[in-house]
Each structure stands twice: as C-alpha cells, then as structure tokens.
Design a protein around this motif. Structure first.
Motif, PDB file in Angstrom:
ATOM      1  N   LEU A 198      -4.819  -9.230  31.241  1.00 23.29           N
ATOM      2  CA  LEU A 198      -5.252 -10.131  30.183  1.00 23.29           C
ATOM      3  C   LEU A 198      -4.380 -11.382  30.161  1.00 23.29           C
ATOM      4  CD1 LEU A 198      -6.371  -7.219  29.211  1.00 23.29           C
ATOM      5  CD2 LEU A 198      -6.597  -8.374  27.008  1.00 23.29           C
ATOM      6  N   PRO A 199      -4.787 -12.419  29.439  1.00 23.33           N
ATOM      7  CA  PRO A 199      -3.978 -13.632  29.355  1.00 23.33           C
ATOM      8  C   PRO A 199      -2.551 -13.328  28.909  1.00 23.33           C
ATOM      9  CG  PRO A 199      -6.136 -14.051  28.437  1.00 23.33           C
ATOM     10  CD  PRO A 199      -6.083 -12.581  28.726  1.00 23.33           C
ATOM     11  N   ASN A 200      -1.619 -14.103  29.440  1.00 15.21           N
ATOM     12  CA  ASN A 200      -0.201 -13.887  29.158  1.00 15.21           C
ATOM     13  C   ASN A 200       0.084 -13.835  27.664  1.00 15.21           C
ATOM     14  OD1 ASN A 200       0.438 -13.846  31.868  1.00 15.21           O
ATOM     15  ND2 ASN A 200       0.973 -16.028  31.947  1.00 15.21           N
ATOM     16  N   GLY A 201       0.777 -12.773  27.245  1.00 21.05           N
ATOM     17  CA  GLY A 201       1.183 -12.646  25.857  1.00 21.05           C
ATOM     18  C   GLY A 201       0.120 -12.145  24.913  1.00 21.05           C
ATOM     19  N   ALA A 202      -1.043 -11.730  25.436  1.00 16.70           N
ATOM     20  CA  ALA A 202      -2.116 -11.254  24.550  1.00 16.70           C
ATOM     21  C   ALA A 202      -1.747  -9.945  23.869  1.00 16.70           C
ATOM     22  CB  ALA A 202      -3.419 -11.101  25.336  1.00 16.70           C
ATOM     23  N   GLY A 203      -1.127  -9.024  24.607  1.00 16.58           N
ATOM     24  CA  GLY A 203      -0.693  -7.760  24.017  1.00 16.58           C
ATOM     25  C   GLY A 203      -1.817  -6.803  23.696  1.00 16.58           C
ATOM     26  N   PRO A 204      -2.556  -6.283  24.702  1.00 15.96           N
ATOM     27  CA  PRO A 204      -3.654  -5.345  24.406  1.00 15.96           C
ATOM     28  C   PRO A 204      -3.150  -4.096  23.699  1.00 15.96           C
ATOM     29  CG  PRO A 204      -3.106  -5.326  26.753  1.00 15.96           C
ATOM     30  CD  PRO A 204      -2.367  -6.479  26.151  1.00 15.96           C
ATOM     31  N   ARG A 205      -3.821  -3.747  22.606  1.00 12.19           N
ATOM     32  CA  ARG A 205      -3.391  -2.610  21.774  1.00 12.19           C
ATOM     33  C   ARG A 205      -4.349  -1.432  21.902  1.00 12.19           C
ATOM     34  NH1 ARG A 205      -0.357  -1.625  16.834  1.00 12.19           N
ATOM     35  NH2 ARG A 205      -1.356   0.001  15.589  1.00 12.19           N
ATOM     36  N   HIS A 206      -5.615  -1.632  21.560  1.00 13.34           N
ATOM     37  CA  HIS A 206      -6.632  -0.580  21.631  1.00 13.34           C
ATOM     38  C   HIS A 206      -7.893  -1.177  22.234  1.00 13.34           C
ATOM     39  CE1 HIS A 206      -5.171   2.562  18.423  1.00 13.34           C
ATOM     40  NE2 HIS A 206      -4.216   2.216  19.255  1.00 13.34           N
ATOM     41  N   LEU A 207      -8.809  -0.292  22.667  1.00  9.99           N
ATOM     42  CA  LEU A 207     -10.121  -0.765  23.109  1.00  9.99           C
ATOM     43  C   LEU A 207     -11.187   0.190  22.618  1.00  9.99           C
ATOM     44  CD1 LEU A 207     -11.263   1.038  25.748  1.00  9.99           C
ATOM     45  CD2 LEU A 207      -9.490  -0.241  26.921  1.00  9.99           C
ATOM     46  N   ALA A 208     -12.427  -0.286  22.656  1.00  9.13           N
ATOM     47  CA  ALA A 208     -13.570   0.512  22.207  1.00  9.13           C
ATOM     48  C   ALA A 208     -14.653   0.474  23.266  1.00  9.13           C
ATOM     49  CB  ALA A 208     -14.116  -0.023  20.884  1.00  9.13           C
ATOM     50  N   PHE A 209     -15.396   1.581  23.355  1.00  7.73           N
ATOM     51  CA  PHE A 209     -16.514   1.716  24.279  1.00  7.73           C
ATOM     52  C   PHE A 209     -17.819   1.662  23.499  1.00  7.73           C
ATOM     53  CE2 PHE A 209     -13.010   4.422  25.822  1.00  7.73           C
ATOM     54  CZ  PHE A 209     -12.763   3.845  27.055  1.00  7.73           C
ATOM     55  N   SER A 210     -18.872   1.203  24.164  1.00  7.51           N
ATOM     56  CA  SER A 210     -20.207   1.203  23.567  1.00  7.51           C
ATOM     57  C   SER A 210     -21.142   2.012  24.454  1.00  7.51           C
ATOM     58  CB  SER A 210     -20.733  -0.226  23.431  1.00  7.51           C
ATOM     59  OG  SER A 210     -22.095  -0.223  23.059  1.00  7.51           O
ATOM     60  N   ASP A 211     -21.779   3.042  23.889  1.00  8.79           N
ATOM     61  CA  ASP A 211     -22.753   3.824  24.645  1.00  8.79           C
ATOM     62  C   ASP A 211     -23.927   2.965  25.084  1.00  8.79           C
ATOM     63  OD1 ASP A 211     -21.240   6.108  24.409  1.00  8.79           O
ATOM     64  OD2 ASP A 211     -22.328   6.877  22.673  1.00  8.79           O
ATOM     65  N   ALA A 212     -24.232   1.936  24.290  1.00  6.51           N
ATOM     66  CA  ALA A 212     -25.348   1.058  24.628  1.00  6.51           C
ATOM     67  C   ALA A 212     -25.009   0.113  25.771  1.00  6.51           C
ATOM     68  CB  ALA A 212     -25.765   0.248  23.395  1.00  6.51           C
ATOM     69  N   HIS A 213     -23.708  -0.092  26.004  1.00 10.50           N
ATOM     70  CA  HIS A 213     -23.263  -1.018  27.051  1.00 10.50           C
ATOM     71  C   HIS A 213     -22.107  -0.370  27.814  1.00 10.50           C
ATOM     72  CE1 HIS A 213     -25.751  -4.095  25.155  1.00 10.50           C
ATOM     73  NE2 HIS A 213     -25.188  -3.775  24.004  1.00 10.50           N
ATOM     74  N   PRO A 214     -22.388   0.628  28.647  1.00  7.45           N
ATOM     75  CA  PRO A 214     -21.322   1.400  29.291  1.00  7.45           C
ATOM     76  C   PRO A 214     -20.464   0.601  30.261  1.00  7.45           C
ATOM     77  CG  PRO A 214     -23.468   2.005  30.165  1.00  7.45           C
ATOM     78  CD  PRO A 214     -23.722   1.147  28.972  1.00  7.45           C
ATOM     79  N   ASP A 215     -20.923  -0.561  30.725  1.00  7.64           N
ATOM     80  CA  ASP A 215     -20.125  -1.390  31.631  1.00  7.64           C
ATOM     81  C   ASP A 215     -19.253  -2.399  30.887  1.00  7.64           C
ATOM     82  OD1 ASP A 215     -21.004  -0.174  33.966  1.00  7.64           O
ATOM     83  OD2 ASP A 215     -22.758  -1.469  34.125  1.00  7.64           O
ATOM     84  N   PHE A 216     -19.256  -2.334  29.550  1.00  8.46           N
ATOM     85  CA  PHE A 216     -18.471  -3.273  28.742  1.00  8.46           C
ATOM     86  C   PHE A 216     -17.231  -2.581  28.181  1.00  8.46           C
ATOM     87  CE2 PHE A 216     -22.247  -5.664  29.101  1.00  8.46           C
ATOM     88  CZ  PHE A 216     -22.043  -6.957  28.632  1.00  8.46           C
ATOM     89  N   LEU A 217     -16.168  -3.365  28.042  1.00  8.06           N
ATOM     90  CA  LEU A 217     -14.969  -2.947  27.332  1.00  8.06           C
ATOM     91  C   LEU A 217     -14.694  -3.967  26.234  1.00  8.06           C
ATOM     92  CD1 LEU A 217     -12.579  -2.081  30.318  1.00  8.06           C
ATOM     93  CD2 LEU A 217     -14.046  -0.507  29.036  1.00  8.06           C
ATOM     94  N   TYR A 218     -14.337  -3.472  25.043  1.00  7.79           N
ATOM     95  CA  TYR A 218     -14.031  -4.332  23.899  1.00  7.79           C
ATOM     96  C   TYR A 218     -12.559  -4.100  23.564  1.00  7.79           C
ATOM     97  CZ  TYR A 218     -19.086  -4.615  23.793  1.00  7.79           C
ATOM     98  OH  TYR A 218     -20.412  -4.817  24.136  1.00  7.79           O
ATOM     99  N   ILE A 219     -11.717  -5.049  23.951  1.00  7.29           N
ATOM    100  CA  ILE A 219     -10.271  -4.878  23.902  1.00  7.29           C
ATOM    101  C   ILE A 219      -9.700  -5.681  22.746  1.00  7.29           C
ATOM    102  CG2 ILE A 219      -8.109  -5.116  25.176  1.00  7.29           C
ATOM    103  CD1 ILE A 219      -9.845  -5.132  27.764  1.00  7.29           C
ATOM    104  N   LEU A 220      -8.995  -5.003  21.835  1.00  7.13           N
ATOM    105  CA  LEU A 220      -8.314  -5.678  20.733  1.00  7.13           C
ATOM    106  C   LEU A 220      -6.867  -5.921  21.123  1.00  7.13           C
ATOM    107  CD1 LEU A 220      -8.138  -6.740  17.808  1.00  7.13           C
ATOM    108  CD2 LEU A 220      -7.578  -4.393  17.111  1.00  7.13           C
ATOM    109  N   THR A 221      -6.443  -7.180  21.083  1.00  7.55           N
ATOM    110  CA  THR A 221      -5.060  -7.509  21.385  1.00  7.55           C
ATOM    111  C   THR A 221      -4.272  -7.629  20.090  1.00  7.55           C
ATOM    112  OG1 THR A 221      -5.573  -9.875  21.440  1.00  7.55           O
ATOM    113  CG2 THR A 221      -5.673  -8.673  23.522  1.00  7.55           C
ATOM    114  N   GLU A 222      -3.078  -7.057  20.111  1.00  8.90           N
ATOM    115  CA  GLU A 222      -2.248  -7.080  18.903  1.00  8.90           C
ATOM    116  C   GLU A 222      -1.636  -8.453  18.689  1.00  8.90           C
ATOM    117  OE1 GLU A 222       1.920  -5.058  17.403  1.00  8.90           O
ATOM    118  OE2 GLU A 222       0.357  -3.770  18.243  1.00  8.90           O
ATOM    119  N   MET A 223      -1.051  -9.024  19.734  1.00 10.78           N
ATOM    120  CA  MET A 223      -0.309 -10.271  19.577  1.00 10.78           C
ATOM    121  C   MET A 223      -1.224 -11.483  19.435  1.00 10.78           C
ATOM    122  SD  MET A 223       2.595  -9.220  22.338  1.00 10.78           S
ATOM    123  CE  MET A 223       3.420 -10.796  22.371  1.00 10.78           C
TER     124      MET A 223
END
Length: 392
Positions: A198-223
């Motif tokens: 991810l971009p420098n300093g983003a700080g990925p914390r958690h992610l979520a999956f979607s059954d409707a879109h199995p090829d997608f990742l939804y990543i929440l960055t903390e920083m």
C-alpha cells in the motif's frame, strides 16, 4: 423479534470476567448478560467455528497465547453462570497477539502477533482443540514512518478468504497485505506473488471480504484512515487499486473521495487526527461500515455498488470513545423492507460498537430507505470492550 446473542471480548484480567455472552434486544432497547467467563487474561479478539468452539487471543502465566473454549450444553441456558471451559491453550509464537481467525472447515486457525510482527498457523482437532503450530511467518524491515508507528513489522490482522484457500495478513508496520495460499495437505502457507504494498505510511489495519465480489479486497488503513479497494486483475495476476475513499468523509467534498495515492504520505491521519479501527459488511454485502477513533469517534456507512466500488452514505457518532470493534446485525422484523426498491429490499441493520476507552457498548441503526445512521438509546457498561462477535 430482533434479539441477537453475541460475545464481547475485553482487556480484562483472568481474575475477573473478561468474556461475556449477552443478548441484544433491539426492539426493547435492552441488553442482557447471560454469563461471563473468568480465567482468560486480555482476550481482546474472538473468533468462532461452526462446531461452537470459541477462540481468543490473550495472555497466560507463561506469556502470550491463543485459547480454545467450549460451552457446556448442560449449562448453556443458565444466566449468570460460567459454562465455558478452556479446552486448550498454546503459545502465540510471538508478542502482542491482536487478531485471529478460523477457516470455514474448522481445520486451521491463524493468529496475528502485532508486537513481534508475524503470524502463526495452527491445526485444529475435530472437537475444536488447538493441536499444534504448523507454520509461521516472521516479518522484518522498517516502514515509512520509521520514527513512530512503523519502526518494524506489526501484523494487525490475519484471516482466511471465505471462498478460496488463502490467508491474508495486514502488516501495519510495513504497509503490506500478504496473500498466501493455504496448502491443506501439507498444513503450510505458500507465497502467491499477489501480496500488496500500500502507499507509504498508510498502515493497513483490517480488511473485509464481499461474497458478491470475491476478487475484491476492502482494506481499512489505520494511519491514513482510508478504505482502499483492490480488485484482482486476471491478466496481470496482481491486485490493482481501483478506489480510495476516506473513512471520515466530508459529504460536501467529492463524495468522500480520499486524496490521490501520490498525496498519501505520512502523517496520514485525517486533519482532525482520526485513525481507522474496524471494517465490516452487512450480511448481504450491500453496505460496508467502518469505525474511526480519536479526531472522530464515528461509524461511516457506504453503499457497495454492483461494480464493487463504494459510495459514501452517511456518518454518525459511535456514542463512545475508541470504537475498537463493531459488528452488524440484520433487522429480522422486516421493518425496513419496501417492495420495488433495491436499497430497501433487505431489512435495515443494527450495529453494536465496543467503545474501549469509555467502557461502553453502544448501538446504532442503519436505515436503508434513506441510507442514514442513527445512534440508539441503548447502552451497556463493560470494562474495556474490544470485540463484538455475533453468535450464529
């Protein structure tokens, strides 16, 4: 009736209740504690398997560990009693365990160790006991914000993909999401070449999956307090970023779109100092929710469109301080249903929030008709709550 059972994980000590089994009655606006569990120190994150075993990260007299617990059926309905038994405890093989997950078959468990920056993979017995550590990864290096949050690796999340034999790991310290193939026969993790920087300093914390879109990742960055949406490119065989959207959007500016990737450099916290906490989908995958703490103590809702991209809907106070975790419960009364409307063809949603630093569980309602969030007059006092786990 909108009555849902759920567990609460906390930062409690072993001598006092640290895991709670409760009922949330959204129709009456009340909580009931069925029982609490002692003997676990700082069970900050919980996971469950389909064979009704409960797993927790925590501490033991010998150091950081993972627990497996089972409920005694003869006592399951007893209010105020302690029917949970610890059936196995193994070292977390690292420091500061912060997250764990069980695969859909109940064969493996993975634990993320934030403090030491690595993950551990375990095999599970048919009865849910943790048998042995079978694989691990220890990360090394220094992140972009080397003077503060990224002095080294910090594995903050590890989970099994719901539709593929894969394990994904968010490393806040190195701005990485690692993608491994799970080899069930060898009980090993194998590199896929699809890991994401991810971009420098983003700080990925958690992610979520979607059954409707199995090829997608939804990543929440903390920083950065930003949701990064990645889609797997079948031609390039890599994940590509297709959207960035703020977790604390200003609805008057660009529909909440975050700055371009080139502008995402530390310090990445929002202008008001807000940072990301948790990310969850509604059970039908139509809406995504995130929580933020510090500058904004809030929950934000997005519509997940047919193309997998997010559209900002609304944001609301979480009603407490540090919404470390939350979970989403579908309204089973049908009150939010309206025929002929895509956005209201599914019942509305309730959200329970674990507000760690105000010792409070709060509740919100998401109304699909106007896509609005509202805080409910419904609270429960719990010491240092950190995790909300629905009981299915």
């Amino acid at each position: 009736m909108n009555i849902f059972p759920f567990y609460i994980g906390t930062r409690g000590v072993a001598a006092k209740p640290s895991v709670y089994r409760c009922l949330a009655d959204f129709d009456c606006g009340t909580f009931t504690t069925l029982y609490s569990v002692k003997g676990l120190s700082s069970p900050t994150y919980l996971a469950a398997s389909e064979n009704d075993c409960l797993y927790a990260v925590g501490k033991s007299p010998d150091g950081d560990c993972v627990y497996a617990l089972r409920e005694s059926l003869s006592m399951a309905s007893a209010i105020g009693r302690d029917p949970m038994t610890i059936i196995s405890t193994l070292p977390s093989a690292g420091k500061g365990p912060t997250h764990l997950s069980v695969d859909s078959r109940g064969e493996f468990l993975v634990c993320a160790n934030y403090g030491s920056g690595g993950i551990s993979l375990y095999t599970l017995a048919p009865d849910g006991r943790i048998l042995a550590q079978c694989d691990s990864r220890q990360y090394a290096g220094v992140g972009f914000d080397a003077q503060d949050r990224q002095q080294g690796p910090h594995a903050h999340f590890a989970a099994f993909h719901p539709q593929r034999d894969e394990v994904l790991v968010c490393d806040l310290g190195l701005d990485m999401v690692y993608v491994y193939a799970l080899d069930r026969k060898e009980a090993r993790l194998k590199d896929t070449g699809r890991s994401i920087h991810l971009p420098n300093g983003a700080g990925p914390r958690h992610l979520a999956f979607s059954d409707a879109h199995p090829d997608f990742l939804y990543i929440l960055t903390e920083m950065a307090n930003t949701v990064f949406v990645y889609c797997y490119d079948q031609v390039q065989r890599q994940y590509e970023c297709v959207q960035t959207i703020s977790a604390v959007p200003d609805p008057t500016e660009q529909n909440g779109i975050a700055p371009s990737s080139g502008d995402l450099m530390v310090p990445l916290t929002a202008d008001n100092g807000s940072i990301g906490c948790a990310i969850r989908f509604s059970d039908d995958g139509a809406y995504l929710f995130v929580s933020s703490r510090l500058g904004y103590q809030s929950i934000t809702a997005y519509r997940c469109e047919s193309d997998g991209l997010l559209r900002f809907c609304s944001r609301c106070s979480c009603g407490g301080i540090t919404p470390r975790d939350f979970n989403v419960f579908a309204d089973v009364s049908g009150a939010g249903q309206q025929a002929g409307s895509d956005q209201t063809s599914h019942p509305d949603d309730y959200i329970l929030v674990a507000n760690q630093d105000s010792d409070l569980i709060t509740a919100l309602r998401f109304t699909r008709a106007d896509e609005s969030l509202a805080l409910l007059d419904m609270e429960m006092q719990v010491d240092k709550p950190t995790c909300i786990l629905p009981i299915l």
